[in-house]
Design a protein around this motif. Structure first.
Motif, PDB file in Angstrom:
ATOM      1  N   ARG A  25       0.825  -1.211   0.000  1.00  0.00           N
ATOM      2  CA  ARG A  25       0.000   0.000   0.000  1.00  0.00           C
ATOM      3  C   ARG A  25       0.858   1.261   0.000  1.00  0.00           C
ATOM      4  NH1 ARG A  25      -3.937  -2.380  -2.290  1.00  0.00           N
ATOM      5  NH2 ARG A  25      -5.201  -3.732  -0.951  1.00  0.00           N
ATOM      6  N   SER A  26       1.978   1.220   0.685  1.00  0.00           N
ATOM      7  CA  SER A  26       2.879   2.371   0.702  1.00  0.00           C
ATOM      8  C   SER A  26       3.405   2.662  -0.700  1.00  0.00           C
ATOM      9  CB  SER A  26       4.040   2.121   1.666  1.00  0.00           C
ATOM     10  OG  SER A  26       4.993   3.153   1.595  1.00  0.00           O
ATOM     11  N   ILE A  27       3.806   1.615  -1.403  1.00  0.00           N
ATOM     12  CA  ILE A  27       4.298   1.785  -2.776  1.00  0.00           C
ATOM     13  C   ILE A  27       3.189   2.320  -3.672  1.00  0.00           C
ATOM     14  CG2 ILE A  27       5.071   0.513  -4.820  1.00  0.00           C
ATOM     15  CD1 ILE A  27       6.660  -1.292  -2.873  1.00  0.00           C
ATOM     16  N   ALA A 144       9.201   8.770 -19.133  1.00  0.00           N
ATOM     17  CA  ALA A 144       9.768   9.594 -18.058  1.00  0.00           C
ATOM     18  C   ALA A 144       8.962   9.437 -16.780  1.00  0.00           C
ATOM     19  CB  ALA A 144       9.799  11.063 -18.490  1.00  0.00           C
ATOM     20  N   LEU A 145       7.638   9.327 -16.915  1.00  0.00           N
ATOM     21  CA  LEU A 145       6.795   9.125 -15.728  1.00  0.00           C
ATOM     22  C   LEU A 145       7.050   7.749 -15.116  1.00  0.00           C
ATOM     23  CD1 LEU A 145       4.609   9.855 -13.745  1.00  0.00           C
ATOM     24  CD2 LEU A 145       2.886   9.324 -15.482  1.00  0.00           C
ATOM     25  N   ALA A 146       7.268   6.733 -15.947  1.00  0.00           N
ATOM     26  CA  ALA A 146       7.594   5.405 -15.424  1.00  0.00           C
ATOM     27  C   ALA A 146       8.881   5.450 -14.605  1.00  0.00           C
ATOM     28  CB  ALA A 146       7.727   4.395 -16.566  1.00  0.00           C
ATOM     29  N   LEU A 150       9.067   4.598 -10.580  1.00  0.00           N
ATOM     30  CA  LEU A 150       9.976   3.593 -10.022  1.00  0.00           C
ATOM     31  C   LEU A 150      10.844   4.214  -8.929  1.00  0.00           C
ATOM     32  CD1 LEU A 150      11.043   1.652 -13.245  1.00  0.00           C
ATOM     33  CD2 LEU A 150       9.681   0.758 -11.353  1.00  0.00           C
ATOM     34  N   GLN A 151      11.296   5.423  -9.162  1.00  0.00           N
ATOM     35  CA  GLN A 151      12.083   6.110  -8.141  1.00  0.00           C
ATOM     36  C   GLN A 151      11.244   6.413  -6.911  1.00  0.00           C
ATOM     37  OE1 GLN A 151      13.391   9.371 -10.620  1.00  0.00           O
ATOM     38  NE2 GLN A 151      15.408   8.456 -10.958  1.00  0.00           N
ATOM     39  N   ALA A 152      10.002   6.861  -7.119  1.00  0.00           N
ATOM     40  CA  ALA A 152       9.115   7.146  -5.991  1.00  0.00           C
ATOM     41  C   ALA A 152       8.827   5.889  -5.186  1.00  0.00           C
ATOM     42  CB  ALA A 152       7.809   7.753  -6.495  1.00  0.00           C
ATOM     43  N   ALA A 153       8.769   4.740  -5.862  1.00  0.00           N
ATOM     44  CA  ALA A 153       8.490   3.473  -5.191  1.00  0.00           C
ATOM     45  C   ALA A 153       9.682   2.959  -4.401  1.00  0.00           C
ATOM     46  CB  ALA A 153       8.051   2.422  -6.209  1.00  0.00           C
TER      47      ALA A 153
END
Length: 399
Positions: A25-27, A144-146, A150-153
């Protein structure tokens, strides 16, 4: 056939215990927040769809679909992806909305074949669809959004492999004109990353030495911006040349986004060649054999629902990202335990309510104990272990 035991589950599905569920859920929250910041608005579609519409239109092979009948005998499917259901909504409930549409989602999807292959039959996806824009700018935007998602996750090391189905279609049409079965065989080898089988198949086709070298040469077309220039020398087919030009345009935009360092051009990338119509990409994290994201352009899907439009998008494999990120943050982050005796109950519960009101991300547990208090182990990092559970802080109302 023996009856399943009460604790058994069907093959390919799993239980997520509290720690794993919290991480999942955090991801999802971080990824959806990232998508929202890029202007994508969340959409929710039903788990069940009609087979004759969404099931047939999906990118999933028929044998991979979970099918069931409703009480009227109509065949339904459990959604196998989110792209086809969103296309249905875009062509119906959103038909008056002007293009482009930027939509996001997170959901569980189901594919029967995954269980047979020892993989998940139910898994979680978070993704976006950008509908109504055919430009290289839109393709670069979703890539770029992907990267940003991935970085945000929390995925630290990854590469995006970028290809274009038009390049292979053009090359094969030029070298294997009229040999549709041979083209399909070679595409299937590339789709399965079976490069040994690809080389063997080429040798069995009875081609000239020059054509064999040309077809085997694409296995070396993997790298950075230089691959665009090399690919132009491989084939003169206009479709292939146009595809390479499109990839070069995408690369220029990715450089402007500052993310080209995460991208690798791979002209053996084909995605699902019956579904994608342009660029395709997959994201691979270090030490994980399966892709953690995939996407591409699919300009023919919307026409099946009566509203023709170009579209591009991607999906993150959220449960695979959990495997990459692991436990991540400490178990104790955001958890406080308040223990109290009967005579101090009101004071303790009032304090718990105050803490929850001050920080909505804080989890506050309360527990009634006897006059002797509670056994707790205090670690060097300041966290506290109580009966196997780890807390950031222990607050006692027992004196």
């Amino acid at each position: 056939m023996s009856k399943p035991k009460v604790f058994e589950k069907p093959t390919g599905v799993k239980d997520y215990l509290p720690e794993a569920a919290a991480q999942l859920r955090s991801i999802e929250w971080k990824v959806m927040r990232c998508m929202e910041q890029w202007g994508y608005r969340e959409i929710i579609t039903p788990t069940l769809e009609y087979y004759d519409t969404v099931g047939v239109a999906s990118s999933t092979e028929d044998r991979k679909l979970f099918k069931l009948l409703d009480r009227n005998g109509t065949t339904l499917v459990m959604r196998s992806d989110m792209t086809a259901p969103i296309a249905r909504v875009v062509a119906s409930l959103l038909k008056e909305r002007p293009f482009p549409l930027r939509l996001s989602y997170h959901a569980n999807v189901f594919r029967a074949i995954e269980a047979e292959a020892g993989r998940d039959a139910e898994f979680f996806q978070s993704g976006v669809e950008l509908v109504g824009d055919a430009s290289s700018e839109s393709d670069a935007e979703v890539i770029a959004l992907a990267v940003a998602c991935l970085q945000a996750a929390g995925v630290k090391e990854f590469k995006i492999a970028l290809g274009h189905v038009g390049f292979l279609n053009g090359l094969f049409q030029e070298t294997l004109t009229g040999r549709d079965e041979a083209q399909t065989l070679l595409k299937e080898c590339l789709l399965n990353r079976d490069y040994v089988g690809y080389r063997d198949a080429i040798r069995r086709l009875g081609l000239s030495a020059d054509v064999e070298r040309e077809l085997e040469g694409i296995l070396r077309l993997r790298g950075g911006e230089e691959i665009c220039k090399q690919a132009r020398q491989v084939t003169q087919d206009p479709v292939a040349q146009q595809s390479i030009e499109h990839l070069c345009e995408i690369w220029d935009v990715l450089k402007a986004y500052g993310v080209s360092g995460h991208v690798l051009i791979d002209l053996t990338m084909i995605g699902d060649f019956s579904y994608y119509t342009g660029m395709t990409f997959e994201g691979y994290a270090a030490d994980l054999g399966f892709p953690v994201c995939s996407g591409g352009r699919y300009d023919n899907l919307l026409s099946q629902f009566g509203r023709p439009a170009p579209a591009t998008g991607f999906a993150l494999k959220t449960n695979r990202i959990v495997e990459v990120v692991g436990k991540g943050a400490a178990e104790s982050a955001g958890r406080v335990l308040i223990v109290y005796t009967v005579d101090r109950r009101q004071e303790a519960l009032r304090h718990a309510a105050q803490l929850r009101g001050q920080d909505q991300d804080l989890a506050v547990e309360t527990r009634l104990v006897g006059q002797g208090g509670i056994n707790a182990e205090r670690r060097n990092d300041g966290t506290v272990v109580v009966q196997g559970s780890v807390y950031r802080e222990l607050i006692e109302f027992t004196g």
